[in-house]
Motif scaffolding. Structure first.
Motif, PDB file in Angstrom:
ATOM      1  N   ALA A 257       0.737  -1.263  -0.214  1.00 30.78           N
ATOM      2  CA  ALA A 257       0.234  -0.103  -0.228  1.00 30.78           C
ATOM      3  C   ALA A 257       1.197   0.898   0.092  1.00 30.78           C
ATOM      4  O   ALA A 257       0.696   1.996  -0.901  1.00 30.78           O
ATOM      5  CB  ALA A 257      -1.116   0.281   0.783  1.00 30.78           C
ATOM      6  N   PHE A 328      -4.925  -2.428   7.104  1.00 27.30           N
ATOM      7  CA  PHE A 328      -6.218  -1.740   6.835  1.00 27.30           C
ATOM      8  C   PHE A 328      -6.636  -0.428   6.630  1.00 27.30           C
ATOM      9  O   PHE A 328      -6.766   0.382   5.604  1.00 27.30           O
ATOM     10  CB  PHE A 328      -7.433  -2.603   7.536  1.00 27.30           C
ATOM     11  CG  PHE A 328      -9.328  -1.958   7.301  1.00 27.30           C
ATOM     12  CD1 PHE A 328      -9.230  -3.055   5.843  1.00 27.30           C
ATOM     13  CD2 PHE A 328      -9.290  -1.183   7.401  1.00 27.30           C
ATOM     14  CE1 PHE A 328     -11.340  -2.579   5.113  1.00 27.30           C
ATOM     15  CE2 PHE A 328     -10.909  -0.742   6.586  1.00 27.30           C
ATOM     16  CZ  PHE A 328     -10.876  -1.884   5.472  1.00 27.30           C
ATOM     17  N   ARG A 329      -5.630   0.390   7.826  1.00 27.68           N
ATOM     18  CA  ARG A 329      -5.922   1.533   7.348  1.00 27.68           C
ATOM     19  C   ARG A 329      -4.324   2.006   6.091  1.00 27.68           C
ATOM     20  O   ARG A 329      -5.416   3.185   5.620  1.00 27.68           O
ATOM     21  CB  ARG A 329      -5.412   1.859   8.140  1.00 27.68           C
ATOM     22  CG  ARG A 329      -4.966   3.481   8.907  1.00 27.68           C
ATOM     23  CD  ARG A 329      -6.131   3.972   9.741  1.00 27.68           C
ATOM     24  NE  ARG A 329      -6.030   5.501   9.198  1.00 27.68           N
ATOM     25  CZ  ARG A 329      -6.949   6.238   8.290  1.00 27.68           C
ATOM     26  NH1 ARG A 329      -8.295   5.609   7.926  1.00 27.68           N
ATOM     27  NH2 ARG A 329      -7.101   7.736   8.983  1.00 27.68           N
ATOM     28  N   ALA A 331      -4.656   0.383   3.748  1.00 25.38           N
ATOM     29  CA  ALA A 331      -5.104   0.313   2.166  1.00 25.38           C
ATOM     30  C   ALA A 331      -5.888   1.259   1.317  1.00 25.38           C
ATOM     31  O   ALA A 331      -6.131   1.780   0.730  1.00 25.38           O
ATOM     32  CB  ALA A 331      -5.173  -0.866   1.753  1.00 25.38           C
ATOM     33  N   GLU A 332      -6.076   1.960   3.225  1.00 20.40           N
ATOM     34  CA  GLU A 332      -7.836   2.431   2.279  1.00 20.40           C
ATOM     35  C   GLU A 332      -6.702   3.879   2.624  1.00 20.40           C
ATOM     36  O   GLU A 332      -7.258   4.817   1.359  1.00 20.40           O
ATOM     37  CB  GLU A 332      -8.719   2.771   4.198  1.00 20.40           C
ATOM     38  CG  GLU A 332      -9.455   3.960   4.071  1.00 20.40           C
ATOM     39  CD  GLU A 332      -9.955   3.862   5.296  1.00 20.40           C
ATOM     40  OE1 GLU A 332      -9.766   3.459   6.509  1.00 20.40           O
ATOM     41  OE2 GLU A 332     -11.274   4.388   5.392  1.00 20.40           O
ATOM     42  N   GLU A 333      -5.608   4.332   3.176  1.00 21.41           N
ATOM     43  CA  GLU A 333      -5.738   5.965   3.106  1.00 21.41           C
ATOM     44  C   GLU A 333      -4.279   5.416   1.712  1.00 21.41           C
ATOM     45  O   GLU A 333      -4.479   6.627   1.180  1.00 21.41           O
ATOM     46  CB  GLU A 333      -4.664   5.907   3.969  1.00 21.41           C
ATOM     47  CG  GLU A 333      -4.742   6.303   5.869  1.00 21.41           C
ATOM     48  CD  GLU A 333      -5.045   7.510   4.852  1.00 21.41           C
ATOM     49  OE1 GLU A 333      -6.102   7.867   4.284  1.00 21.41           O
ATOM     50  OE2 GLU A 333      -4.797   8.702   5.873  1.00 21.41           O
ATOM     51  N   LEU A 335      -5.498   4.106  -0.930  1.00 20.13           N
ATOM     52  CA  LEU A 335      -6.838   4.453  -2.029  1.00 20.13           C
ATOM     53  C   LEU A 335      -7.667   6.033  -1.859  1.00 20.13           C
ATOM     54  O   LEU A 335      -7.156   6.049  -3.185  1.00 20.13           O
ATOM     55  CB  LEU A 335      -8.053   3.349  -1.139  1.00 20.13           C
ATOM     56  CG  LEU A 335      -9.237   3.267  -2.094  1.00 20.13           C
ATOM     57  CD1 LEU A 335      -9.751   1.945  -1.587  1.00 20.13           C
ATOM     58  CD2 LEU A 335     -10.476   4.355  -2.220  1.00 20.13           C
ATOM     59  N   MET A 353      -7.545  -3.292   0.051  1.00 17.06           N
ATOM     60  CA  MET A 353      -7.955  -3.304   1.120  1.00 17.06           C
ATOM     61  C   MET A 353      -9.266  -3.960   1.098  1.00 17.06           C
ATOM     62  O   MET A 353      -9.761  -4.847   2.941  1.00 17.06           O
ATOM     63  CB  MET A 353      -8.801  -1.673   0.731  1.00 17.06           C
ATOM     64  CG  MET A 353      -9.448  -1.507   2.046  1.00 17.06           C
ATOM     65  SD  MET A 353      -9.851   0.498   1.759  1.00 17.06           S
ATOM     66  CE  MET A 353     -12.033   0.101   1.486  1.00 17.06           C
ATOM     67  N   ARG A 354      -9.316  -4.733   0.391  1.00 17.08           N
ATOM     68  CA  ARG A 354     -10.856  -6.371   0.234  1.00 17.08           C
ATOM     69  C   ARG A 354      -9.970  -7.467   0.937  1.00 17.08           C
ATOM     70  O   ARG A 354     -10.851  -7.780   1.356  1.00 17.08           O
ATOM     71  CB  ARG A 354     -11.430  -6.238  -1.467  1.00 17.08           C
ATOM     72  CG  ARG A 354     -12.548  -4.880  -2.041  1.00 17.08           C
ATOM     73  CD  ARG A 354     -13.487  -5.231  -3.493  1.00 17.08           C
ATOM     74  NE  ARG A 354     -12.247  -6.021  -4.185  1.00 17.08           N
ATOM     75  CZ  ARG A 354     -11.882  -6.709  -4.440  1.00 17.08           C
ATOM     76  NH1 ARG A 354     -12.285  -8.363  -4.072  1.00 17.08           N
ATOM     77  NH2 ARG A 354     -10.839  -6.692  -5.678  1.00 17.08           N
ATOM     78  N   LYS A 357      -9.116  -7.268   4.519  1.00 17.25           N
ATOM     79  CA  LYS A 357     -10.083  -6.979   5.738  1.00 17.25           C
ATOM     80  C   LYS A 357     -10.645  -8.662   6.246  1.00 17.25           C
ATOM     81  O   LYS A 357     -10.729  -8.212   7.575  1.00 17.25           O
ATOM     82  CB  LYS A 357     -11.527  -6.372   5.271  1.00 17.25           C
ATOM     83  CG  LYS A 357     -12.498  -6.372   5.704  1.00 17.25           C
ATOM     84  CD  LYS A 357     -12.809  -4.914   6.779  1.00 17.25           C
ATOM     85  CE  LYS A 357     -12.867  -5.065   8.155  1.00 17.25           C
ATOM     86  NZ  LYS A 357     -13.013  -4.523   8.671  1.00 17.25           N
TER      87      LYS A 357
END
Ligand code: COS
Length: 379
Positions: A257, A328-329, A331-333, A335, A353-354, A357
């Protein structure tokens, strides 16, 4: 003494796993995900390189890797595809009860055959109505002098339909609670076992998951692992170890990520310059790096404890919980850094992210991890 230097052998393992992950797994992962396809050929290639069933000891023909070695491999594979990681490492989850409590004869019978070709094992603890409260499992085991008869069903079993054999946890008497639990090996093709593939997962779609239904399934009593009534603590001791590679796979996702976000930030222009020049983006990358470094340290420490013969439930839970939350965080960031492009399949971050999870859920939810940590604190 604290030493952060990897040995020459570990550097070699890392470079082998990295090359395989980046050249073979990474370029194909998006397609497997789209098609929900099990990557037969690539699993065989991993087996060929010695990247499958890492924990099988060398005297049984395996790689005989320690936990830090496993963590190194897991991080590299997780970087490329968390679903592929799950196929490989769910097999190590399956073999761990035999490593811990199997007799010499059982290890010969079940572990040695896994060292030739792409042969997988599986681990079946969760049930349709029992996940976190593992001691409340309902699958019944009736024992006589020669056989164990199983009835019930197991849910969310990674490699469940593909595995050569599965370690199944069952109870001889639900009234006994955890003291009634046994662990028994059920080989593929045993009459009365039905496997039902589970489809429609959010992520890790190349990793096959199944429900296993047991209808008066009879296996030899010689397939019981460990003593009657000790199955629950065997499951817990197994998970104390295997949560470490889950943490390491998560570290791999966090690294990916960060790499994807950094590279996109250099490429994407806004306000007349690459967005990498913006402090709002730099701070995101810095936070991702903080999480990544500290998650790797927690993971390596938990692995080090296992390798020293002192596996620590809380240390493994801290590593698994923290690393999967960090990943997870991250991957979200990543994104967020990609904006709208992050939300579609053109870039890999939505899949990261998927996929990751699930790391917050499987091998014990992160709520259960916090319970394990808190109980250690209260003792
Ligand atoms: N190692 C060895 N033994 C352990 C242990 C461990 N880490 N943790 C618990 N035990 C033993 C205890 O010592 C106790 O035995 P005694 O009564 O003989 O002392 C027994 O197991 C029961 O322990 P406890 O009372 O703590 O169990 P609980 O029912 O409260 O359950 C949790 C504890 C919630 C931690 C457990 O059910 C769990 O880990 N759940 C998640 C399961 C999971 O990870 N599922 C994913 C499946 S694989 S994808």
């Amino acid at each position: 003494m604290v030493d952060f230097e990897l040995s020459p052998e570990q550097l070699q393992v890392r470079s082998l796993a990295r090359r395989f992950a980046r050249e073979v797994v990474l370029p194909r992962a998006a397609q497997w995900d789209r098609e929900e396809r099990y990557p037969h050929e690539e699993v065989a290639a991993a087996a060929e390189l010695g990247l499958l069933n890492l924990g099988v000891p060398s005297d049984l023909g395996g790689s005989g890797m320690g936990m830090l070695d496993e963590a190194i491999v897991a991080e590299e594979i997780g970087y490329a595809c968390m679903g592929f990681y799950t196929i490989l490492m769910a097999s190590d989850l399956g073999i761990t009860p035999l490593l811990l409590a199997g007799t010499r004869e059982q290890r010969e019978r079940f572990l040695r055959p896994l060292t030739s070709g792409a042969r997988l094992a599986a681990f079946a603890l969760s049930e349709p109505d029992n996940g976190s409260d593992a001691a409340a499992l309902r699958t019944r085991a009736v024992l006589d002098d020669h056989e164990v008869t199983l009835s019930g069903s197991k849910m969310w079993i990674s490699n469940g339909a593909e595995a050569e054999w599965t370690v199944v946890f069952a109870t001889t008497d639900p009234a006994l609670g955890h003291r009634g639990v046994v662990a028994v090996v059920v080989e593929r093709g045993t009459p009365g076992v039905q496997t039902r593939p589970i489809h429609g997962k959010l992520g890790q779609r190349c990793a096959p998951t199944a429900e296993l239904v047991f209808d008066d399934v009879r296996v030899p009593r010689a397939n019981l692992i460990g003593a009657v009534g000790e199955g629950f603590s065997l499951a817990m001791r197994t998970l104390d170890r295997t949560r470490v590679p889950v943490a390491a796979g998560s570290v791999g996702v966090a690294q990916r990520a960060l790499d994807e976000a950094t590279s996109y930030a250099h490429e994407r222009q806004a306000f007349g310059a690459p967005i990498a020049r913006l402090q709002a983006i730099q701070f995101k990358l810095a936070d991702m790096a903080i999480g990544l470094e500290t998650a790797r340290l927690a993971t390596w420490r938990a692995a080090w404890l296992v390798d020293r013969g002192r596996p620590d439930a809380a240390a493994s839970a801290i590593a698994k919980c923290y690393a999967s939350d960090v990943a997870f965080r991250a991957a979200e960031e990543a994104l967020n850094v990609h904006g709208g492009y992050g939300y579609v399949d053109e870039y890999p971050v939505a899949k990261l992210m998927r996929d990751v999870k699930l790391n917050q859920i499987y091998e014990g939810t992160n709520e259960v991890m916090r319970l394990v940590i808190a109980r250690a604190l209260m003792r």
